[in-house]
Scaffold this active site. Structure first.
Site, PDB file in Angstrom:
ATOM      1  N   HIS A  89      -5.029  -6.981   6.816  1.00 22.95           N
ATOM      2  CA  HIS A  89      -4.738  -6.029   7.888  1.00 22.95           C
ATOM      3  C   HIS A  89      -5.280  -6.463   9.259  1.00 22.95           C
ATOM      4  CE1 HIS A  89      -2.906  -3.543   4.995  1.00 22.95           C
ATOM      5  NE2 HIS A  89      -3.892  -2.726   4.682  1.00 22.95           N
ATOM      6  N   HIS A 159      -0.052   2.784   8.737  1.00 23.89           N
ATOM      7  CA  HIS A 159      -0.754   2.964   7.468  1.00 23.89           C
ATOM      8  C   HIS A 159      -1.049   4.442   7.173  1.00 23.89           C
ATOM      9  CE1 HIS A 159      -3.415   1.920   4.141  1.00 23.89           C
ATOM     10  NE2 HIS A 159      -3.140   0.640   4.317  1.00 23.89           N
ATOM     11  N   GLU A 289       4.132   1.517   3.647  1.00 21.87           N
ATOM     12  CA  GLU A 289       3.836   0.593   4.750  1.00 21.87           C
ATOM     13  C   GLU A 289       5.004  -0.377   4.916  1.00 21.87           C
ATOM     14  OE1 GLU A 289      -0.016  -1.225   3.761  1.00 21.87           O
ATOM     15  OE2 GLU A 289      -0.307   0.451   2.433  1.00 21.87           O
TER      16      GLU A 289
HETATM   17  C1  BGC Z   1      -3.559  -2.392   0.679  1.00 22.71           C
HETATM   18  C2  BGC Z   1      -4.628  -1.966  -0.272  1.00 22.71           C
HETATM   19  C3  BGC Z   1      -5.865  -1.715   0.518  1.00 22.71           C
HETATM   20  C4  BGC Z   1      -5.585  -0.680   1.572  1.00 22.71           C
HETATM   21  C5  BGC Z   1      -6.739  -0.549   2.491  1.00 22.71           C
HETATM   22  C6  BGC Z   1      -3.298  -1.267   1.598  1.00 22.71           C
HETATM   23  O1  BGC Z   1      -2.302  -1.611   2.491  1.00 22.71           O
HETATM   24  O2  BGC Z   1      -2.394  -2.811   0.019  1.00 22.71           O
HETATM   25  O3  BGC Z   1      -4.873  -2.936  -1.268  1.00 22.71           O
HETATM   26  O4  BGC Z   1      -6.930  -1.316  -0.284  1.00 22.71           O
HETATM   27  O5  BGC Z   1      -4.472  -1.000   2.331  1.00 22.71           O
HETATM   28  O6  BGC Z   1      -6.939   0.729   2.785  1.00 22.71           O
END
Ligand code: BGC
Length: 324
Positions: A89, A159, A289
């Site tokens: 991310h 998210h 997402e």
């Molecule tokens: C991921 C998860 C992760 C989360 C973080 C998601 O987009 O796929 O594995 O724990 O984001 O909050």
């Protein structure tokens, strides 16, 4: 930090300049009561210190990049490895933790802008990103526009964790995904590129089904992912996902220009305190997402996440609401 209110006759959204975060999204249920359909916090400060990316805009590249390293134009780049051996991310201080400028604002629309410097979090190129939230009747449109002065990588998502009924979990929600295959994820959640055919699997959502039971099933991918945490590849180019709460009657259709979505059933929410004192445990919401292929730089022959110098990245995701 500032919260901006967008409002029309049908919807109301609150957006924060920190992380271009969707704070609240108020929708009317079958009875006409207002439901905030996204998880989050009452105090804006919490968005700076908490993990989990609640409501945040995620980038420069969402999801995981293997070993946090990649080769672009025969040059190696090293990113933070902030999730086991991988980059997640956008890194330690990705876009979710940056302050955006509000460059345009009307009653129903806001344009937030962030200029990410060359080599910020390890990525090449000065990149200017605009995130646009716009209400149009029963729809919230989230648009992303970006341009870079060097070749770079980009994969932006929102998210938000959706819960359409304020129930403790999304178990009683119904989910439909127009997808025939998901991409396998390894024990670290990294996409391997291997396609898993959904036909016959408990998480084949081509026909709408109630989520209850599926997240606890003994299927190898669900066990490894601790629930759903996988990229679903769309077989349609619009209205790809539908989430529905039989309790509230609220239906949310997700329609996107992007080819996939990481469907994440909030497997790592840990009982933290959320809005109005509500505890957010595992499966308290579901993230849809929308994105290009995770780790595309390693998995695709022509990676969809490369943004060439001077070219325009332009993607959008709409959330369309109805009651039934
Ligand atoms: C991921 C998860 C992760 C989360 C973080 C998601 O987009 O796929 O594995 O724990 O984001 O909050």
């Amino acid at each position: 930090m500032r919260a901006i209110i967008l409002k029309n006759d049908v919807l109301e959204a609150r957006v924060c300049d920190f992380g271009a975060t969707l704070l609240n999204l108020y929708v009317k249920d079958r009875q006409g009561n207002v439901v905030d359909v996204v998880l989050g916090y009452d105090e804006l400060q919490r968005y700076c210190s908490e993990d989990g990316y609640l409501g945040a805009t995620v980038g420069r590249v969402c999801n995981r990049i293997k070993n946090g390293t990649f080769d672009l134009n025969h040059k190696m780049y090293q990113l933070a490895t902030n999730n086991g051996p991988n980059h997640l991310h956008g890194g330690i201080k990705g876009f979710s933790y940056q302050s955006f400028d509000i460059v345009e604002q009307t009653k129903s629309r806001v344009v937030l802008q962030y200029v990410s410097k060359h080599l910020e979090e390890g990525y090449p190129g000065n990149l200017t990103l605009k995130v646009i939230y716009e209400l149009d009747d029963n729809c919230l449109n989230m648009k992303y526009e970006a341009v870079s002065d060097k070749d770079t990588l980009i994969n932006i998502t929102n998210h938000s964790y959706y819960n359409l009924s304020h129930e403790d979990t999304i178990d009683n929600h119904e989910l439909m995904i127009r997808s025939d295959v998901l991409i396998e994820a390894n024990k670290d959640g990294l996409a391997t590129g291997k396609e898993v055919v959904l036909d016959g699997k408990p998480y084949d959502f081509r026909q709408a089904k109630i989520i209850k039971g599926i997240l606890e099933c003994q299927d190898e991918h669900i066990v490894l992912g601790n629930g759903l945490d996988h990229p679903f590849v769309f077989n349609h180019c619009k209205n790809q996902v539908c989430l529905f709460s039989p309790k509230s009657g609220i239906e949310m259709v997700v329609s996107t220009t992007l080819p996939q979505a990481q469907i994440y059933s909030a497997n790592y929410l840990d009982g933290r305190m959320g809005k109005q004192g509500k505890k957010y445990n595992k499966h308290a919401g579901i993230c849809i997402e929308t994105q290009n292929m995770p780790d595309a730089i390693h998995l695709e022959d022509t990676p969809t996440t490369i943004l060439k110098k001077g070219e325009r990245y332009c993607e959008s995701t709409q959330l369309i609401f109805k009651v039934r």
